[in-house]
Design a protein around this motif. Structure first.
Motif, PDB file in Angstrom:
ATOM      1  N   ALA A  37       0.858  -1.235  -0.037  1.00  0.00           N
ATOM      2  CA  ALA A  37       0.069   0.116   0.036  1.00  0.00           C
ATOM      3  C   ALA A  37       0.764   1.246   0.157  1.00  0.00           C
ATOM      4  O   ALA A  37       1.787   1.267   0.921  1.00  0.00           O
ATOM      5  CB  ALA A  37      -0.972   0.084   1.232  1.00  0.00           C
ATOM      6  N   ASN A  38       0.628   2.048  -0.807  1.00  0.00           N
ATOM      7  CA  ASN A  38       1.334   3.384  -0.804  1.00  0.00           C
ATOM      8  C   ASN A  38       0.344   4.588  -1.365  1.00  0.00           C
ATOM      9  O   ASN A  38      -0.506   4.264  -1.889  1.00  0.00           O
ATOM     10  CB  ASN A  38       2.652   3.151  -1.873  1.00  0.00           C
ATOM     11  CG  ASN A  38       3.320   4.259  -1.588  1.00  0.00           C
ATOM     12  OD1 ASN A  38       4.084   4.667  -0.612  1.00  0.00           O
ATOM     13  ND2 ASN A  38       3.683   5.282  -2.825  1.00  0.00           N
ATOM     14  N   ARG A  39       0.844   5.572  -0.953  1.00  0.00           N
ATOM     15  CA  ARG A  39      -0.350   6.798  -1.247  1.00  0.00           C
ATOM     16  C   ARG A  39       0.001   7.166  -2.891  1.00  0.00           C
ATOM     17  O   ARG A  39      -1.262   7.463  -3.406  1.00  0.00           O
ATOM     18  CB  ARG A  39       0.073   8.293  -0.628  1.00  0.00           C
ATOM     19  CG  ARG A  39      -0.160   8.115   0.828  1.00  0.00           C
ATOM     20  CD  ARG A  39      -0.132   9.454   1.529  1.00  0.00           C
ATOM     21  NE  ARG A  39      -0.185   9.463   2.919  1.00  0.00           N
ATOM     22  CZ  ARG A  39      -1.387   9.214   3.545  1.00  0.00           C
ATOM     23  NH1 ARG A  39      -2.502   9.216   2.960  1.00  0.00           N
ATOM     24  NH2 ARG A  39      -1.393   9.111   4.744  1.00  0.00           N
ATOM     25  N   ASP A  76      -7.733  -0.366   5.378  1.00  0.00           N
ATOM     26  CA  ASP A  76      -8.086  -0.837   6.431  1.00  0.00           C
ATOM     27  C   ASP A  76      -8.629  -2.212   6.133  1.00  0.00           C
ATOM     28  O   ASP A  76      -8.463  -3.576   6.917  1.00  0.00           O
ATOM     29  CB  ASP A  76      -9.717  -0.408   6.828  1.00  0.00           C
ATOM     30  CG  ASP A  76      -9.232   1.047   7.497  1.00  0.00           C
ATOM     31  OD1 ASP A  76      -8.256   1.625   7.731  1.00  0.00           O
ATOM     32  OD2 ASP A  76     -10.227   1.805   7.708  1.00  0.00           O
ATOM     33  N   GLU A  77      -9.099  -2.521   4.942  1.00  0.00           N
ATOM     34  CA  GLU A  77      -9.446  -3.842   4.358  1.00  0.00           C
ATOM     35  C   GLU A  77      -8.129  -4.791   4.472  1.00  0.00           C
ATOM     36  O   GLU A  77      -8.500  -5.795   4.866  1.00  0.00           O
ATOM     37  CB  GLU A  77      -9.928  -3.748   3.014  1.00  0.00           C
ATOM     38  CG  GLU A  77     -10.307  -5.078   2.275  1.00  0.00           C
ATOM     39  CD  GLU A  77     -10.637  -4.910   0.940  1.00  0.00           C
ATOM     40  OE1 GLU A  77     -10.427  -5.815   0.060  1.00  0.00           O
ATOM     41  OE2 GLU A  77     -11.239  -3.837   0.563  1.00  0.00           O
ATOM     42  N   ALA A  78      -6.883  -4.319   4.053  1.00  0.00           N
ATOM     43  CA  ALA A  78      -5.898  -5.147   3.955  1.00  0.00           C
ATOM     44  C   ALA A  78      -5.231  -5.394   5.324  1.00  0.00           C
ATOM     45  O   ALA A  78      -4.807  -6.691   5.726  1.00  0.00           O
ATOM     46  CB  ALA A  78      -4.654  -4.455   3.232  1.00  0.00           C
ATOM     47  N   MET A  79      -5.542  -4.584   6.110  1.00  0.00           N
ATOM     48  CA  MET A  79      -5.128  -4.893   7.477  1.00  0.00           C
ATOM     49  C   MET A  79      -5.855  -5.872   8.266  1.00  0.00           C
ATOM     50  O   MET A  79      -5.333  -6.622   9.253  1.00  0.00           O
ATOM     51  CB  MET A  79      -4.991  -3.487   8.401  1.00  0.00           C
ATOM     52  CG  MET A  79      -4.248  -2.431   7.982  1.00  0.00           C
ATOM     53  SD  MET A  79      -3.797  -1.006   9.322  1.00  0.00           S
ATOM     54  CE  MET A  79      -5.426  -0.293   9.136  1.00  0.00           C
ATOM     55  N   LYS A 110      -7.964  -0.529  15.913  1.00  0.00           N
ATOM     56  CA  LYS A 110      -9.125  -1.213  16.644  1.00  0.00           C
ATOM     57  C   LYS A 110     -10.260  -1.455  15.849  1.00  0.00           C
ATOM     58  O   LYS A 110     -11.164  -2.555  15.851  1.00  0.00           O
ATOM     59  CB  LYS A 110      -9.325  -0.281  17.724  1.00  0.00           C
ATOM     60  CG  LYS A 110     -10.371  -0.872  18.733  1.00  0.00           C
ATOM     61  CD  LYS A 110     -10.883  -0.226  20.036  1.00  0.00           C
ATOM     62  CE  LYS A 110     -12.073  -0.719  20.754  1.00  0.00           C
ATOM     63  NZ  LYS A 110     -12.202  -0.109  22.091  1.00  0.00           N
ATOM     64  N   ALA A 111     -10.691  -0.517  14.764  1.00  0.00           N
ATOM     65  CA  ALA A 111     -11.691  -0.446  13.856  1.00  0.00           C
ATOM     66  C   ALA A 111     -11.327  -1.423  12.747  1.00  0.00           C
ATOM     67  O   ALA A 111     -12.334  -2.228  12.326  1.00  0.00           O
ATOM     68  CB  ALA A 111     -11.997   0.871  13.322  1.00  0.00           C
ATOM     69  N   ALA A 112     -10.263  -1.864  12.267  1.00  0.00           N
ATOM     70  CA  ALA A 112      -9.847  -2.276  10.990  1.00  0.00           C
ATOM     71  C   ALA A 112      -9.636  -3.936  11.365  1.00  0.00           C
ATOM     72  O   ALA A 112      -9.968  -4.582  10.630  1.00  0.00           O
ATOM     73  CB  ALA A 112      -8.835  -1.673  10.441  1.00  0.00           C
ATOM     74  N   VAL A 113      -9.069  -4.143  12.420  1.00  0.00           N
ATOM     75  CA  VAL A 113      -8.681  -5.609  12.667  1.00  0.00           C
ATOM     76  C   VAL A 113      -9.424  -6.242  13.880  1.00  0.00           C
ATOM     77  O   VAL A 113     -10.016  -5.935  14.650  1.00  0.00           O
ATOM     78  CB  VAL A 113      -7.178  -5.544  13.385  1.00  0.00           C
ATOM     79  CG1 VAL A 113      -6.625  -7.048  13.527  1.00  0.00           C
ATOM     80  CG2 VAL A 113      -6.169  -4.788  12.465  1.00  0.00           C
ATOM     81  N   PRO A 114     -10.012  -7.452  13.087  1.00  0.00           N
ATOM     82  CA  PRO A 114     -10.964  -8.212  14.054  1.00  0.00           C
ATOM     83  C   PRO A 114     -10.416  -8.529  15.342  1.00  0.00           C
ATOM     84  O   PRO A 114      -8.868  -8.652  15.295  1.00  0.00           O
ATOM     85  CB  PRO A 114     -11.228  -9.456  13.374  1.00  0.00           C
ATOM     86  CG  PRO A 114     -10.980  -8.954  12.041  1.00  0.00           C
ATOM     87  CD  PRO A 114      -9.744  -8.077  11.904  1.00  0.00           C
TER      88      PRO A 114
END
Length: 400
Positions: A192-194, A217-220, A243-247
């Motif tokens: 991932a890169n800007r 977020d999806e990749a994390m 916290k929001a991205a990783v289960p």
């Protein structure tokens, strides 16, 4: 006077190095307000920040250098030569520092901040760094910050072959991580890169896939290992974002390695159970690497000492370069004038003008050869009286 102000992994942790960025800028302005800075160059990597200044003089006792290491003249020069050889790196013998030194030299010259002194100093540093790597095994089979980051991840997960790895940042550090992962023959790698094009290029080299930054977020959420190395000026992975991205059931299994400066990942992320590492955690790997290269480092030090003497001579010669240049210009002006007079007096010399011109050139060169050599020797010995005498003897009015 050569002044080196620095903070690095040898004296500070990553948190202190991060905080020093603004302090160094303030210090630079403070020095500039009190003294004339002729040339300057700043070098910044993931675990160091350095400033090189060329000044006529500077009383360093007038300043509060806080956590910085301050060295002048010979000590500053020796440090730079050691640095270029990888002896001051956290990972002894690593090659990346040499490229970084080349880049900052080029940029400083392009920006007009560097002149003859910094150009000479850094050109010599690059030469010495290359020579040491050629004449010793200091970098034979060496590891990089990138491969050390991968080793940290392996210390938790073991073999990474069946793990999903996310690399954030496709710059130089991200590329080092990528190279280390290629050697592990991993398949599930996401970059991932800007700038999406750069992510695509790196992913292609890895045989992995690239994603847009807005899909981070999806990749994390699916990653086992996240290695971050962007150039962002502030954390891009916060406590709330992770916290929001990783289960929740994956948090304590997730390994995150932050090799950015400033750091990409907030320290508070550890509170989620994530195994978070940063530059400071590479010290154990670095110490093991250092012991392996002790004998090579000794050989490198011998080369450095010899090259330091040559560098000091070169810098002394720069100090009298304007005097020597004036002598040559004056001599050339006289030679040209007198040669032209001779041509007019001789009349037609059947195309032999070049013979006479070459003859006068050789005579002048031979007359001034020893004079110039003696002026350079005087500079090497700091014989200011002889230099002042030469300036008086060879000073000529423009009207003459």
């Amino acid at each position: 006077m050569i002044l080196n102000i620095r903070i690095d992994h040898n004296t500070a942790d990553i948190s202190t190095i991060e905080k020093s960025t603004c302090q160094m800028e303030d210090l630079f302005e403070e020095i500039r307000n009190k003294y004339v800075i002729q040339e300057h160059l700043q070098l910044k990597t993931c675990n160091r920040s350095e400033l090189y200044l060329i000044l006529d003089n500077c009383n360093i006792d007038n300043f509060n250098f806080l956590d910085f290491v301050v060295e002048t003249d010979d000590d500053a020069l020796k440090h730079l030569l050691r640095l270029s050889c990888g002896l001051e790196s956290m990972i002894i013998g690593e090659d990346q520092i040499l490229g970084q030194i080349k880049d900052v030299r080029k940029k400083s010259l392009s920006d007009g901040h560097a002149g003859a002194f910094i150009n000479t100093i850094f050109t010599k540093a690059i030469h010495v760094g290359q020579a040491v790597r050629k004449k010793t095994n200091i970098n034979r089979g060496s590891i990089s910050i990138g491969s050390a980051a991968v080793e940290l991840a392996e210390s938790v997960h073991g073999d990474l072959k069946c793990k999903k790895v996310l690399i954030i940042g496709a710059g130089k550090m991200g590329t080092l991580v990528a190279k280390a992962l290629v050697e592990k023959h991993l398949k599930a790698i996401v970059v991932a890169n800007r700038t999406y094009d750069r992510a695509t290029c790196l992913a292609k080299e890895l045989g992995g896939s690239a994603i847009h930054f807005d899909r981070l977020d999806e990749a994390m959420s699916d990653a086992d290992v996240i290695i971050s190395a962007t150039g962002a000026p502030h954390p891009i992975l916060t406590y709330e974002k992770i916290k929001a991205a990783v289960p929740e059931d994956k948090l304590d299994k997730l390994v995150m390695v932050d090799i950015a400066n400033p750091r990409d990942i907030e320290e508070e992320v550890k509170e989620l159970g994530v195994k978070l590492f940063n530059i400071d955690d590479l010290r154990g790997i670095a110490e093991k690497n250092k012991k392996m290269r002790e004998s090579e480092a000794k050989e490198a030090e011998i080369i450095i000492e010899k090259e330091l003497l040559l560098l000091k001579k070169s810098l002394k010669h720069i100090e009298v370069e304007s005097l020597i240049s004036n002598i040559r210009k004056t001599a050339e002006k006289i030679r040209t004038q007198e040669t032209e007079k001779a041509f007019r007096m001789l009349g037609d010399i059947n195309g032999k003008e070049k013979v006479i011109d070459d003859l006068t050139q050789v005579v002048v060169d031979k007359i001034f050869c020893d004079i110039i050599k003696n002026i350079k020797t005087a500079a090497e010995k700091d014989d200011k009286k002889l230099i002042e005498t030469a300036e008086t003897l060879f000073a000529r009015e423009e009207s003459k």
